[in-house]
Design an enzyme around this catalytic site. Structure first.
Site, short mmCIF file in Angstrom:
data_model
loop_
_atom_site.label_atom_id
_atom_site.label_comp_id
_atom_site.label_asym_id
_atom_site.label_seq_id
_atom_site.Cartn_x
_atom_site.Cartn_y
_atom_site.Cartn_z
N LYS A 1 30.47 -77.63 -15.63
CA LYS A 1 31.21 -76.43 -15.29
C LYS A 1 30.85 -76.04 -13.85
CE LYS A 1 31.40 -73.01 -17.94
NZ LYS A 1 32.78 -72.90 -17.42
N GLU B 1 28.30 -67.71 -15.77
CA GLU B 1 28.80 -68.36 -16.99
C GLU B 1 27.63 -68.81 -17.86
OE1 GLU B 1 33.03 -70.07 -15.24
OE2 GLU B 1 31.30 -71.37 -15.19
#
Ligand code: 5RP
Length: 215
Positions: A92, A101
């Site tokens: 990611k 995140e």
């Protein structure tokens, strides 16, 4: 591909329960989830956002954005990914939001990852691995990454994260042991976070399609 992203984002709404505070990731797939969340906003207590970009979209829909320090643990986090392997381990950070995140993923009981089929890979590493770095450590960290991984770090020039840091994208990796690589890269002084989500992988992966697949 954006149709597959929309189908994945909308399917994730099935995991939202009444009264929840929902953890919300970042990116074009998550944008579809936020739009769907806007349609049921009366059912939720608010959201914790992983980026300024997602915060703006949540607020456009009239969804209250809460501080993770005040919410305690979350039941649900929904986010996209750049790559996903068969063990639901992820790369990611394509949107440079990896640190927040990762914080929200860690704080959440269930991490639902929403992807289009192009994100599924047998082995992570074709997508350049994002690493968020304190600006003064950029060159040091790049040299250490070469020594440690053999990959080629490239400075994402012009990009400053929401936390005021820079991003190195590490090319030419084949990540056979993502847990070890995540651990080792995290040890380099100056590294804020690594875009490998292997120690804490996704719990559920929704692959957009007609119909969506749930892994
Ligand atoms: C942002 C991310 C995104 O989830 C990832 O880049 C996927 O984005 P998209 O849904 O636009 O393909 O990690 O930091």
């Amino acid at each position: 591909m954006s149709e597959a992203k929309r189908l994945a984002g909308e399917k994730a709404i099935e995991y939202v329960e009444d009264g929840m505070i929902v953890g919300v990731g970042t990116g074009s797939t998550v944008a579809f989830f936020i739009d769907a969340l806007g349609r049921i906003k009366h059912r939720i207590a608010g959201a914790v956002s992983s980026s300024e970009q997602s915060t703006a979209r949540l607020k456009q829909h009239g969804i209250e954005v809460l501080d993770l320090n005040n919410t305690g643990p979350l039941s649900l986090y929904v986010d996209g990914a750049d790559e996903c392997d068969p063990h639901k381990r992820l790369i990611k950070g394509g949107g440079a939001a990896l640190t927040r995140e990762k914080i929200i993923a860690e704080a959440s009981d269930k991490f639902v990852c929403i992807v289009d089929p192009s994100k599924l890979v047998p082995v992570l590493g074709k997508f350049p691995l994002p690493v968020e770095v304190i600006p003064m450590a950029r060159s040091l960290v790049a040299r250490e990454i070469v020594k440690l991984t053999g990959g080629q770090p490239v400075w994402r020039d012009g990009v400053v994260t929401d936390n005021g840091n820079v991003v190195l994208d590490v090319h030419n990796l084949s990540i056979v042991d993502p847990v070890a690589m995540e651990r080792d890269l995290n040890q380099i002084p100056g590294v804020v976070s690594v875009g490998l989500f292997a120690r804490r992988p996704a719990d559920v992966v929704i692959v957009g399609g007609e119909p969506p697949k749930v892994l």
